[in-house]
Design a protein around this motif. Structure first.
Motif, PDB file in Angstrom:
ATOM      1  N   HIS A   1       0.827  -1.202   0.000  1.00 31.18           N
ATOM      2  CA  HIS A   1       0.000   0.000   0.000  1.00 31.18           C
ATOM      3  C   HIS A   1       0.861   1.252   0.000  1.00 31.18           C
ATOM      4  CE1 HIS A   1      -3.848  -1.759   0.137  1.00 31.18           C
ATOM      5  NE2 HIS A   1      -3.627  -2.446   1.233  1.00 31.18           N
ATOM      6  N   HIS A   2       1.923   1.227   0.786  1.00 31.07           N
ATOM      7  CA  HIS A   2       2.720   2.440   0.856  1.00 31.07           C
ATOM      8  C   HIS A   2       3.541   2.641  -0.402  1.00 31.07           C
ATOM      9  CE1 HIS A   2       1.837   4.048   4.768  1.00 31.07           C
ATOM     10  NE2 HIS A   2       1.686   2.804   5.184  1.00 31.07           N
ATOM     11  N   SER A   3       3.724   1.597  -1.186  1.00 30.21           N
ATOM     12  CA  SER A   3       4.369   1.775  -2.481  1.00 30.21           C
ATOM     13  C   SER A   3       3.344   2.130  -3.546  1.00 30.21           C
ATOM     14  CB  SER A   3       5.108   0.509  -2.894  1.00 30.21           C
ATOM     15  OG  SER A   3       6.100   0.214  -1.958  1.00 30.21           O
ATOM     16  N   LYS A   4       2.112   2.375  -3.139  1.00 28.14           N
ATOM     17  CA  LYS A   4       1.041   2.762  -4.062  1.00 28.14           C
ATOM     18  C   LYS A   4       0.887   1.756  -5.202  1.00 28.14           C
ATOM     19  CE  LYS A   4       1.725   6.982  -2.084  1.00 28.14           C
ATOM     20  NZ  LYS A   4       2.825   7.295  -1.170  1.00 28.14           N
TER      21      LYS A   4
ATOM     22  N   GLN B   1      -1.004  -2.047  -6.465  1.00 29.21           N
ATOM     23  CA  GLN B   1      -2.100  -2.962  -6.191  1.00 29.21           C
ATOM     24  C   GLN B   1      -1.659  -4.404  -6.392  1.00 29.21           C
ATOM     25  OE1 GLN B   1      -4.992  -1.081  -8.768  1.00 29.21           O
ATOM     26  NE2 GLN B   1      -6.263  -0.654  -6.992  1.00 29.21           N
ATOM     27  N   LYS B   2      -0.379  -4.565  -6.563  1.00 30.32           N
ATOM     28  CA  LYS B   2       0.137  -5.890  -6.819  1.00 30.32           C
ATOM     29  C   LYS B   2       1.247  -6.178  -5.823  1.00 30.32           C
ATOM     30  CE  LYS B   2       2.404  -8.186 -10.597  1.00 30.32           C
ATOM     31  NZ  LYS B   2       3.022  -7.909 -11.879  1.00 30.32           N
TER      32      LYS B   2
END
Lengths: 603, 706
Positions: B57-60, B62-63
């Motif tokens: 999530h913090h790397s933006k 969705q995988k």
């Protein structure tokens, strides 16, 4: 072997706690417990209580289902005005029943209990239930983050006085089963308020926190949400006037001055909600910074009021060839610089204007410069060394946040390597490494006045730093899970943090205490922003919802429902405070504030 | 444990534990132990995964990636897993045996020495920033970076069912085009009126764009034209100015047909092609303007000022291909497009008397409704137009008219008038080319010249020869035959320029019958191979192309001859003259269908401009020739000279040394297309290799013509 000895150990510890040595001795002999176990007596307080009180029901795992069923029926059959408040009780009771079943080693019953009743729980608790369902053994409770939170903290349920007396009456009737009474006594804190019971919408608006709602007492403290009296108002006009008189033709200055005064007049002379200017010591503005501020103020006078009738123009910067590696970005206040943090530990800074990025001259060459010269700032920069993009190396993990300071000379970044770094945008080197966080740092933000910055991380704390100290000035602890985002209040006296425990908290920088606890988000809070006027706080969450809070009361004032399930990673107010935009993967929404109606601009 | 509930995830099975235990050398793992292990590992893995989600999530993203899991392990103080690469997908393989089922990831052994000896991989491109306007005052400008304001589906829906637009006007916001308050108010006041289907206002930017594009498309700067066509073919959001574009093309054709301005007609057809290629446009609403314009360019009596000199045949071919593309794309059961187009062309092939009786032939046929005969050029166009529509059409509409066409050709060939003779020659070649494959399917061997003569008149014997050749060729490419020379010309379609090579060399291809578009891998290369003379026809002469173009080095490799061609070709020999490798590239041994001939290093020869710098290579294997500073290359492959009839390939490549450097700049822009020309043909070749003596007299370079 643990089955029988656990209650005995608990009793032993209780006896020891009460200093009943004789009885303890006899019991030890009779139970023929080994010395080793006796020495290791160190059960947590709460566990002892639950073991001892629930001892007689321990043998009967079926009683849990009956008890929960009966509580459910009680809630369903109660009057409508109490029903919604009482129903918030169901989830904590459910969770603790599950944990008790695990604790007493009835994993099969626990599983069937979970399967039977988990569907009835609110959808925003499902995520937690999924995490909790991985706990299938007594030993795992100790190591599990979520189970620990539940067993060491009290779940807060708000209900009206009438509803709570209803509940009391019901609990009195339950003579045969003490399970629920024990759980409510040990793990639930009922926050009683006077007045009528709340409606479903009211309950839903504030429900959703990891530990239920915020107790009312939390938000009593006064928050000075007003803006600081701008110290530069008195100082600034001088340089501006100098400049403008040079620029302007002599026939027009009067008109301009009047207009300019208007801007300054807008600032409230004495805002009752504003903190005293010296509440937080703020750095003195440098001459160059004042020039910058003056420029910004003049720009502000030319602003067009945005609204549904005059929509903004948006320039879209695309990073090409970055793959998945670009994970954070910041644009400086006057939109001339762009910094991007990458997952490969790099930071890149681009100039967005034709002005190239220049490096400072070496120390030897700087010696030669006449320090009194008017253009010393220009002279100290290297002539040949200019570039459109600079790369900063230093971190050893993904860079989760980059941020320009208000004066465009410094850059902050935080990373997975648990450090915050301060970079100079003149030498293009790292100046300071701030170590303090133990685990990855998720967010770092400058104070609007510079000098201070706040960081948050996986270690569930937020920290306040000053650039000239290598240790944090304050450590704000209280969140129950990762603190994902942080933001300074425009008056620099407070910071607000959003967390994976689905709460938003506000902390006072000068005292270090928590002044607001706001619940209502149903998913992790990923981004947080204060309105320009300082009164409102907008937060965006993983589920895509945006909530606007009133800081004076700590209650949600507007909740913008998610239009897509994608999580929100960016929120920004327009500078005149009338438009809020939210950014998520592939979409950009623009909301007009002060009316709950949303203009659906989906780009 | 395998039968866990769906809602709360699954867990490892005992079997998995046993298999894993076996893989690390623990043979007998008890059931209880395995169950304990499975429970514990399931729990631990889930906790790690929950943590790694935070990093995702913090790397933006969705995988979830492997680095996320590494970071999650790190915060748990567990050492990260090294050596796991992350391809896009991890396909699980399945294997079963001995009553056990196993899923695993294929893990290939990698030879380190191979990696070390391999050339280093390409350096990935650096990250760069690019800006564009996402929104100007709340309105999204139509630039390529933004999604098209109206999707192709919506345009299609609108043209099929115009009512949708009316019903949609109520909730305009849904189309993604925001309205500002003023417009919304305006709209509310006029909501009673029926809204017009097309937007008739163009913004200033759009007007500028329209002006710029139309001027550039018909202007004199070829590079800028390529850019303009590229923009037409790729930019989204052109649909608002599409009516104007179509009118521009339609009117332009009308005017320039009268003035016989071949160049402009070609430019306009290239615009049509670009619009057709645009993925975000749906042209159906404008076919009433497009089809007359295109068909005019196919069958018009005269398209250029000097019919005996100018190559209007290429325009007719090109327009015919466009027409076929239109028919293929837009033909529906309601508009009967293909039927109508076919009828249009078929009428041109009718006897003059019949044509006269018809009145509603269509605008493009207007100039044919004269009492005299349909001109040969128009016949050529009609034949070309029909032949592009497929073999069935050829069989039904052209074949019955062969006898009559033959008479016309015979008359023209024997008569006076250079233009007519040329036209007749072209028409004859065209007919032979398109008819031979059809006849091959239609008629049973043996092919008797008398039968053909009886059935098809004048063209019978030639047809019989062609069919005979066709029958033989797919089996083994036997027999010598006609040879065509392909010259590379700047294309009708702008394509990405191929990587430059230092010496432009030209290229020939041998004989193919048919003309086709060849789908190359990355650079689109349009290859049209023109007619091929029958056996023993006189050799044509070639001239050096004025614009020499470097063929992309990949020409040989990129040849995918479409299936339809296979039946048609007698033998395809393709030669690339890329001066690439030092050592002869082992030509991938092709099926007999075509022989790949690359080039081979030859000592530099002093050249005069028109000199005889030919390389002659004989060999029983496909020869690889690299030529530099060579004017032409002749390659024959087949048995050694003298031992028997050789298969000949003639390549005429011209690389004027003097002009090569000056072309480079131009070349970087000018993409490649290849137009074939018949050069000469011989049925059986003696030991001496053919020497292309003279440059061909004319060019297929459309831009040159223009």
């Amino acid at each position: 072997m643990g089955d029988k000895s656990t209650p005995l150990l608990a009793v032993l510890q209780l006896l020891r706690n009460y200093n009943l040595k004789g009885t303890e001795e006899i019991l030890r002999k009779e139970a023929s417990l080994g010395d080793v176990e006796y020495e290791n007596l160190n059960l947590p307080e709460v566990e002892i209580a639950s073991i001892l009180t629930a001892h007689h029901t321990e043998s009967d795992p079926y009683s849990y289902e009956f008890a929960y069923d009966s509580l459910k029926k009680f809630v369903e059959n109660s009057l409508d005005i109490y029903k919604h408040e009482l129903s918030t009780l169901l989830y904590p009771v459910f969770v603790h029943m599950y944990l008790l079943l695990i604790l007493y080693e009835h994993p099969e019953h626990a599983k069937s209990f979970l399967e039977k009743f988990s569907i009835e729980q609110e959808d925003y608790y499902q995520e937690d239930l999924k995490k909790l369902s991985t706990v299938k053994h007594k030993d795992q409770i100790k190591g599990n983050e979520l189970a620990q939170i539940y067993s060491t903290n009290k779940f807060i349920v708000q209900m009206s006085r009438d509803a709570s007396s209803q509940l009391k009456r019901y609990l009195h009737e339950q003579k045969n089963s003490t399970v629920i009474i024990n759980i409510i006594n040990n793990h639930v804190q009922i926050d009683i308020h006077d007045g009528p019971g709340r409606s479903l919408a009211q309950v839903r608006a504030t429900a959703g926190g990891l530990l239920g709602e915020a107790p009312r007492t939390e938000n009593r403290a006064k928050v000075y949400y007003g803006l600081l009296k701008e110290p530069d108002i008195q100082v600034l006009p001088a340089p501006i006037e100098d400049e403008e008189e040079v620029e302007e033709t002599p026939d027009k200055p009067k008109k301009k001055k009047a207009k300019k005064e208007n801007i300054f007049m807008k600032k409230p002379k004495s805002d009752p909600n504003a903190p005293p200017n010296d509440r937080i010591p703020l750095p003195e503005l440098k001459e160059t910074d004042k020039l910058e501020k003056g420029k910004a103020l003049r720009e502000a006078s030319k602003r067009v009021q945005l609204g549904p009738d005059s929509l903004p123009s948006i320039c879209f910067y695309t990073l090409l060839n970055s793959g998945y590696s670009a994970i954070s970005a910041d644009i400086c206040d006057d939109s001339s610089l762009l910094a991007v943090g990458f997952s490969n530990s790099n930071i890149k800074v681009w100039t967005l204007t034709p002005v190239r990025l220049r490096g400072m001259k070496s120390a030897e060459k700087l010696q030669d410069i006449d320090r009194e010269a008017g253009d010393v700032l220009v002279r100290m920069m290297e002539e040949k060394d200019r570039d459109t993009c600079r790369t900063l190396f230093g971190h050893s993990g993904p860079v989760y946040k980059v941020g320009f300071d208000p004066f465009k000379t410094l850059l902050l970044s935080c990373s997975e390597d648990a450090t915050v770094r301060l970079w100079s945008l003149q030498c293009w080197t790292c100046l300071v490494v701030y170590r303090g966080h133990v685990w990855p740092v998720w967010d770092v933000r400058w104070s609007p006045h510079g000098h201070y910055f706040a960081s948050t991380g996986h270690d569930r704390t937020a920290r306040l730093w000053a650039t000239d100290h290598h240790q944090p000035l304050r450590v704000f602890a209280g969140h129950l899970s990762d603190v994902d985002c942080v933001q300074f209040h425009p008056n620099s006296n407070y910071i607000a943090t959003g967390s994976s425990d689905r709460t938003v908290r506000m902390w006072d920088c000068s005292t270090g205490i928590q002044v607001r606890l706001m619940t209502g988000h149903k998913t992790s809070v990923y981004t947080i922003v204060f309105s320009v006027c300082g009164r409102w706080l907008a937060t965006g969450a993983a589920g895509g919802e945006v909530v606007v809070w009133d800081i004076s009361t700590g209650l949600p004032t507007a909740s913008l429902p998610p239009s897509h399930s994608a999580s929100i990673h960016a929120l920004a107010f327009s500078r005149d405070g009338t438009i809020l935009s939210s950014g998520k993967l592939f979409y950009l929404f623009i909301y007009t504030l002060y009316c709950t109606y949303r203009k659906s601009y989906c780009y | 444990m395998g039968e866990s509930d769906l809602a709360y995830g699954s867990s490892f099975s005992i079997d998995s534990m046993k298999v894993i235990a076996e893989s690390v050398g623990i043979g007998s793992l008890g059931d209880d132990a395995a169950k304990e292990l499975a429970d514990d590992i399931t729990y631990r893995l889930k906790v790690i995964l929950q943590d790694s989600m935070k990093f995702m999530h913090h790397s933006k993203r969705q995988k979830l990636t492997i680095t996320d899991i590494d970071h999650a392990l790190k915060i748990k103080n567990i050492e990260a897993q090294y050596g796991f690469i992350q391809p896009d997908s991890l396909p699980f393989r399945f294997a079963s045996g001995g009553g056990r089922e196993l899923h695993f990831i294929e893990d290939k052994e990698i030879d380190l020495s191979e990696i070390l000896s391999a050339p280093p991989p390409k350096i990935p491109l650096g990250v760069s920033v690019r800006a564009h306007w996402l929104s100007v005052d709340g309105v999204q400008p139509t630039v390529p970076e933004n999604p098209p304001p109206l999707s192709k589906e919506a345009q299609k829906q609108e043209s099929v069912d115009p009512m949708t637009k009316l019903s949609k006007s109520a909730n305009e916001d849904a189309t993604g085009k925001p309205m500002c308050g003023k417009a919304a108010r305006l709209k509310a006041s006029e909501s009673v009126h029926v809204k017009q289907l097309a937007t008739h206002e163009l913004s200033v930017e759009q007007q500028l764009y329209y002006k710029e594009i139309t001027e550039t498309c018909v202007g004199s700067d070829e590079n800028r034209r390529a850019e303009a066509l590229q923009s037409l073919a790729c930019d989204p959001g052109l649909h608002e100015m599409l009516p104007r574009m179509c009118t521009f093309i339609s009117e332009g054709v009308k005017v320039n047909v009268v003035q016989n301005n071949l160049a402009l007609l070609i430019y306009l057809m290239r615009m049509v092609k670009a619009l057709l290629d645009n993925q975000s446009l749906y042209l159906e609403k404008y076919l009433h303007e497009m089809i007359p314009a295109v068909s005019t360019c196919i069958v018009s009596r005269q398209l250029c000022l000097r019919p005996e000199m100018d190559n209007h045949w290429a325009l007719r071919d090109f327009a015919a291909r466009l027409m076929a593309q239109i028919c293929k794309t837009f033909n529906t059961s309601t508009n009967n497009l293909q039927t109508r187009v076919t009828r249009l062309f078929a009428k041109a092939l009718q006897c003059p008397s019949q044509t006269n009786n018809d009145t509603g032939v269509g605008p493009s046929m207007a100039n044919m409704k004269e009492p005299e005969k349909t001109p040969l050029a128009s016949l050529y166009g009609a034949v070309q137009g029909l032949s592009e529509l497929g073999p069935e059409v050829i069989k039904v509409f052209i074949l019955p008219r062969v006898r009559w066409l033959g008479e016309r050709i015979e008359g023209a060939l024997t008569g006076v008038g250079g233009a007519d003779r040329l036209a007749a020659g072209n028409l004859k070649q065209q007919l032979l080319k398109v008819l031979a494959p059809v006849l091959r399917q239609l008629r049973q061997p043996p092919d008797q010249p008398e039968d053909y003569k009886r059935d098809y008149g004048y063209l019978g014997p030639s047809l019989q020869q062609m069919v005979g050749k066709l029958r033989v060729s797919p089996a083994g490419g036997g027999g010598g035959g006609a040879v065509a020379v392909v010259t590379c010309t700047p294309p009708l379609v702008p394509v990405t320029p191929p990587p430059l090579v230092t010496t432009p060399i030209h290229v020939g291809v041998a004989k193919t019958v048919g003309s086709y578009t060849r789908p190359g891998p990355s650079p689109k290369i349009r290859v049209s191979v023109a007619t091929v003379g029958d056996g023993g026809a006189a050799a044509a002469t070639c001239a050096p192309p004025l614009v020499s173009v470097t063929p992309p080095p990949l020409v040989t490799a990129s040849l995918h001859i479409p299936k339809t061609i296979e039946s048609v070709t007698t033998r395809n020999v393709v030669i690339s003259a890329s001066p690439a490798p030092q050592s002869p590239v082992p030509a991938t041994p092709p099926p007999q269908k075509f022989v790949i001939v690359a080039s081979q290093q030859k000592p530099t020869q002093a050249q005069s401009a028109g000199g005889s710098g030919h390389i002659v290579v004989h060999g029983s294997q496909p020869a690889i020739v690299r030529s530099q500073n060579v004017q032409s290359v002749v390659v024959t492959s087949g048995p050694a000279p003298g031992t028997g009839p050789a298969q000949k390939v003639v390549v005429v490549g011209v690389a004027p040394q003097t002009s090569s450097s000056q072309h480079h700049n131009q070349l970087s822009q000018a993409p490649v297309s290849v137009v074939a020309k018949p050069v000469f043909a011989r049925a059986a070749m003696g030991p001496s290799a053919p020497q292309p003596t003279q440059p061909p007299p004319e060019l297929d370079d459309l831009s040159h013509l223009a």
